[in-house]
Design a protein around this motif. Structure first.
Motif, PDB file in Angstrom:
ATOM      1  N   PHE A 108      -8.416   6.971  20.246  1.00 19.91           N
ATOM      2  CA  PHE A 108      -8.186   5.826  19.529  1.00 19.91           C
ATOM      3  C   PHE A 108      -7.530   4.856  20.630  1.00 19.91           C
ATOM      4  N   THR A 109      -6.594   5.196  21.238  1.00 29.22           N
ATOM      5  CA  THR A 109      -5.648   4.247  22.374  1.00 29.22           C
ATOM      6  C   THR A 109      -6.631   3.887  23.378  1.00 29.22           C
ATOM      7  N   LYS A 110      -7.859   4.873  23.759  1.00 24.63           N
ATOM      8  CA  LYS A 110      -8.702   4.384  24.844  1.00 24.63           C
ATOM      9  C   LYS A 110      -9.629   3.483  24.089  1.00 24.63           C
ATOM     10  N   TYR A 111     -10.181   3.722  22.948  1.00 24.42           N
ATOM     11  CA  TYR A 111     -10.880   2.798  22.197  1.00 24.42           C
ATOM     12  C   TYR A 111     -10.315   1.397  21.932  1.00 24.42           C
ATOM     13  N   ASP A 112      -8.987   1.392  21.838  1.00 27.44           N
ATOM     14  CA  ASP A 112      -8.218   0.219  21.695  1.00 27.44           C
ATOM     15  C   ASP A 112      -8.312  -0.642  22.856  1.00 27.44           C
ATOM     16  N   LEU A 113      -8.129   0.134  24.266  1.00 28.91           N
ATOM     17  CA  LEU A 113      -8.152  -0.660  25.278  1.00 28.91           C
ATOM     18  C   LEU A 113      -9.468  -1.135  25.784  1.00 28.91           C
ATOM     19  N   LEU A 114     -10.529  -0.273  25.450  1.00 32.64           N
ATOM     20  CA  LEU A 114     -11.906  -0.922  25.558  1.00 32.64           C
ATOM     21  C   LEU A 114     -12.088  -2.150  24.900  1.00 32.64           C
ATOM     22  N   LEU A 115     -11.865  -2.032  23.695  1.00 35.07           N
ATOM     23  CA  LEU A 115     -12.036  -3.040  22.827  1.00 35.07           C
ATOM     24  C   LEU A 115     -11.297  -4.282  23.263  1.00 35.07           C
ATOM     25  N   LYS A 116     -10.147  -4.248  24.004  1.00 36.17           N
ATOM     26  CA  LYS A 116      -9.385  -5.374  24.277  1.00 36.17           C
ATOM     27  C   LYS A 116     -10.252  -6.009  25.602  1.00 36.17           C
ATOM     28  N   ASN A 117     -10.808  -4.869  26.510  1.00 35.38           N
ATOM     29  CA  ASN A 117     -11.238  -5.258  27.526  1.00 35.38           C
ATOM     30  C   ASN A 117     -12.824  -6.063  27.155  1.00 35.38           C
ATOM     31  N   TYR A 118     -13.402  -5.710  26.310  1.00 31.38           N
ATOM     32  CA  TYR A 118     -14.682  -6.228  25.831  1.00 31.38           C
ATOM     33  C   TYR A 118     -14.258  -7.450  25.269  1.00 31.38           C
ATOM     34  N   ASN A 119     -13.233  -7.744  24.721  1.00 33.34           N
ATOM     35  CA  ASN A 119     -12.895  -9.007  23.879  1.00 33.34           C
ATOM     36  C   ASN A 119     -12.494 -10.180  25.095  1.00 33.34           C
ATOM     37  N   ASP A 120     -11.961  -9.573  25.948  1.00 36.99           N
ATOM     38  CA  ASP A 120     -11.394 -10.304  27.324  1.00 36.99           C
ATOM     39  C   ASP A 120     -12.779 -10.803  28.107  1.00 36.99           C
ATOM     40  N   LEU A 121     -13.889 -10.002  28.244  1.00 36.01           N
ATOM     41  CA  LEU A 121     -14.863 -10.159  28.931  1.00 36.01           C
ATOM     42  C   LEU A 121     -15.762 -11.257  27.923  1.00 36.01           C
ATOM     43  N   ASP A 122     -15.649 -10.728  26.755  1.00 40.70           N
ATOM     44  CA  ASP A 122     -16.242 -11.874  25.805  1.00 40.70           C
ATOM     45  C   ASP A 122     -15.924 -13.434  26.131  1.00 40.70           C
ATOM     46  N   LYS A 123     -14.496 -13.568  26.226  1.00 43.19           N
ATOM     47  CA  LYS A 123     -13.881 -14.677  26.282  1.00 43.19           C
ATOM     48  C   LYS A 123     -14.323 -15.224  27.591  1.00 43.19           C
ATOM     49  N   ALA A 124     -14.246 -14.589  28.551  1.00 44.19           N
ATOM     50  CA  ALA A 124     -14.705 -14.963  30.062  1.00 44.19           C
ATOM     51  C   ALA A 124     -16.258 -15.446  29.948  1.00 44.19           C
ATOM     52  N   TYR A 125     -16.769 -14.618  29.389  1.00 46.00           N
ATOM     53  CA  TYR A 125     -18.447 -15.045  29.509  1.00 46.00           C
ATOM     54  C   TYR A 125     -18.639 -16.282  28.756  1.00 46.00           C
ATOM     55  N   SER A 126     -17.684 -16.700  27.596  1.00 45.18           N
ATOM     56  CA  SER A 126     -17.944 -18.057  26.837  1.00 45.18           C
ATOM     57  C   SER A 126     -17.311 -18.986  27.791  1.00 45.18           C
ATOM     58  N   VAL A 127     -16.390 -18.900  28.495  1.00 45.32           N
ATOM     59  CA  VAL A 127     -15.956 -20.002  29.233  1.00 45.32           C
ATOM     60  C   VAL A 127     -17.051 -20.332  30.415  1.00 45.32           C
ATOM     61  N   LEU A 128     -17.551 -19.301  30.923  1.00 46.06           N
ATOM     62  CA  LEU A 128     -18.763 -19.376  31.985  1.00 46.06           C
ATOM     63  C   LEU A 128     -19.693 -19.930  31.583  1.00 46.06           C
ATOM     64  N   MET A 129     -20.144 -19.713  29.979  1.00 45.19           N
ATOM     65  CA  MET A 129     -21.224 -20.357  29.575  1.00 45.19           C
ATOM     66  C   MET A 129     -21.072 -21.808  29.282  1.00 45.19           C
ATOM     67  N   GLY A 130     -19.904 -22.262  28.906  1.00 46.38           N
ATOM     68  CA  GLY A 130     -19.505 -23.595  28.801  1.00 46.38           C
ATOM     69  C   GLY A 130     -19.594 -24.340  30.185  1.00 46.38           C
ATOM     70  N   LYS A 131     -19.337 -23.793  31.205  1.00 48.30           N
ATOM     71  CA  LYS A 131     -19.293 -24.246  32.689  1.00 48.30           C
ATOM     72  C   LYS A 131     -20.571 -24.276  33.092  1.00 48.30           C
ATOM     73  N   TYR A 132     -21.544 -23.166  32.546  1.00 44.49           N
ATOM     74  CA  TYR A 132     -22.903 -23.235  32.841  1.00 44.49           C
ATOM     75  C   TYR A 132     -23.696 -24.648  32.575  1.00 44.49           C
ATOM     76  N   LYS A 133     -23.252 -24.647  31.137  1.00 42.43           N
ATOM     77  CA  LYS A 133     -23.785 -25.854  30.524  1.00 42.43           C
ATOM     78  C   LYS A 133     -23.775 -27.108  31.000  1.00 42.43           C
ATOM     79  N   GLU A 134     -22.170 -27.288  31.241  1.00 46.03           N
ATOM     80  CA  GLU A 134     -21.965 -28.492  32.164  1.00 46.03           C
ATOM     81  C   GLU A 134     -22.920 -28.454  33.453  1.00 46.03           C
ATOM     82  N   LEU A 135     -23.030 -27.511  34.058  1.00 45.84           N
ATOM     83  CA  LEU A 135     -23.632 -27.795  35.325  1.00 45.84           C
ATOM     84  C   LEU A 135     -25.025 -28.152  35.117  1.00 45.84           C
ATOM     85  N   ASP A 136     -25.474 -27.311  34.144  1.00 39.42           N
ATOM     86  CA  ASP A 136     -26.880 -27.652  33.733  1.00 39.42           C
ATOM     87  C   ASP A 136     -27.277 -28.975  33.420  1.00 39.42           C
TER      88      ASP A 136
END
Ligand SMILES: C[S@@+](CC[C@H](N)C(=O)[O-])C[C@H]1O[C@@H](n2cnc3c(N)ncnc32)[C@H](O)[C@@H]1O
Length: 331
Positions: free
Chosen positions: A277-305
């Motif tokens: 459960f602790t490992k799952y919590d950690l993975l979920l947190k990592n996934y959420n962090d990656l998802d946030k970073a992906y959204s930021v990158l997508m925003g930047k990509y749109k601006e560049l586009d």
């Protein structure tokens, strides 16, 4: 000590198991004072407090780590708690009629408790001991290994515990995760609670006329009592208890071993579940962090586009302008 999830209904070891059979015994004895050594979460203390209030008996509780709340309402009169080790309290404690001994389950401590209790030669108390069957009858446990003189301590493990039917210690064994020391060998001299009681009798630390009755289930209960000084009814209760547990032993022993193995397996599984459960919590947190970073990158990509579209339009404008100029020159 150990329970399977912190709730009393899935309890593995406690004096509280013996309450139904000890109630009539204690009532027949009618003590005016009793002393409980080893309180922990107060599972048996709750009953003793009730018993003492009902019977007008003075209660003394000793435990260096009283792991319980809810006894503050006991009221000071008739109740006394010491947050200390038995060896620090017993030398100055006036004699009591009954002692319930369930503290540090090792040869040195139990023998010392017996010696201190019987230091008053005219004193004929009844002593109830827990942990006089498997696993601590013939194997020491140390709550505080450093507090036991080095020469009295057996080689022990702080990470493994006993498992029913196995000689050695196991990582999923009893008390393995509780940071207590458990003797690596079983059945050697000067090892375990029952050995301490038997040696105290044979070495005359216990006055003459005392008998020992043992009920070897639920981690074991032993009663050390002055045979001729207890009321007939108490003697009958003890004999009945001992005889019936002997009769039922072929049924109770395998059931007890089964119960403990099931409890230990459940504990091991719940620990595995907790760590997954602790490992799952950690993975979920990592996934959420990656998802946030992906959204930021997508925003930047749109601006560049968008910027690239604008650059392309400007380039096309320049290109047309350049071609028009070239056409004019040729003409
Ligand atoms: C097995 S638990 C007691 C369980 C309790 N009697 C019950 O039936 O639920 C053992 C307790 O003994 C305490 N203890 C350890 N060393 C002790 C000592 N030297 N004197 C008194 N208590 C001690 C521990 O802090 C622990 O709370």
């Amino acid at each position: 000590m150990q329970d399977t999830n912190g709730t009393e209904d899935l309890l593995l070891a406690s004096m509280a198991f013996f309450q139904p059979v000890l109630d009539s015994l204690l009532k027949s004895l009618g003590p005016s004072s009793l002393c409980e050594i080893g309180i922990d979460k107060g599972r048996f203390t709750k009953y003793l407090v009730f018993f003492c209030k009902e019977q007008g008996c003075h209660y003394t509780g000793i435990d260096p780590a009283i792991n319980t709340l809810g006894f503050s309402n006991v009221g000071s009169e008739g109740f006394q708690f010491f947050e200390q080790k038995s060896g620090d309290v017993l030398p100055d404690l006036p004699p009591k009629d009954v002692y319930i001994i369930d503290g540090d389950h090792n040869y040195h401590t139990v023998k010392e408790e017996i010696r201190l209790i019987f230091r008053h030669s005219e004193h004929r108390p009844v002593l109830l001991f827990h942990d006089t069957a498997w696993p601590f009858a013939r194997r020491d446990l140390y709550y505080d290994p450093a507090g036991i003189p080095k020469e009295k301590r057996h080689p022990h493990s702080l990470e493994e515990g006993p498992w029913p039917g196995k000689d050695g210690l196991e990582k999923d064994g009893f008390c393995a995760t509780e940071s207590v020391g458990i003797a690596k060998a079983e059945g050697t001299p000067c090892n375990g609670v029952l050995t301490a009681i038997e040696d105290s009798i044979s070495q005359n630390l216990v006055p003459g006329g005392y008998a020992l009755a043992t009920v070897p289930i639920a981690f074991g209960l032993s009663i050390l009592f002055p045979e001729r000084d207890v009321p007939d009814a108490t003697r009958d209760e003890i004999q009945k208890l001992e005889a019936s547990s002997e009769v039922l032993s072929p049924l109770l022993s395998p059931m007890e071993s089964n119960r403990i193995r099931l409890g230990l397996k459940l504990l091991a599984l719940s620990e595995k579940f907790d760590s997954l459960f602790t490992k799952y919590d950690l993975l979920l947190k990592n996934y959420n962090d990656l998802d946030k970073a992906y959204s930021v990158l997508m925003g930047k990509y749109k601006e560049l586009d968008e910027h690239s579209d604008k650059l392309l339009q400007a380039y096309n404008g320049l290109d047309q302008h350049f071609k028009a100029q070239m056409g004019k020159q040729k003409a």
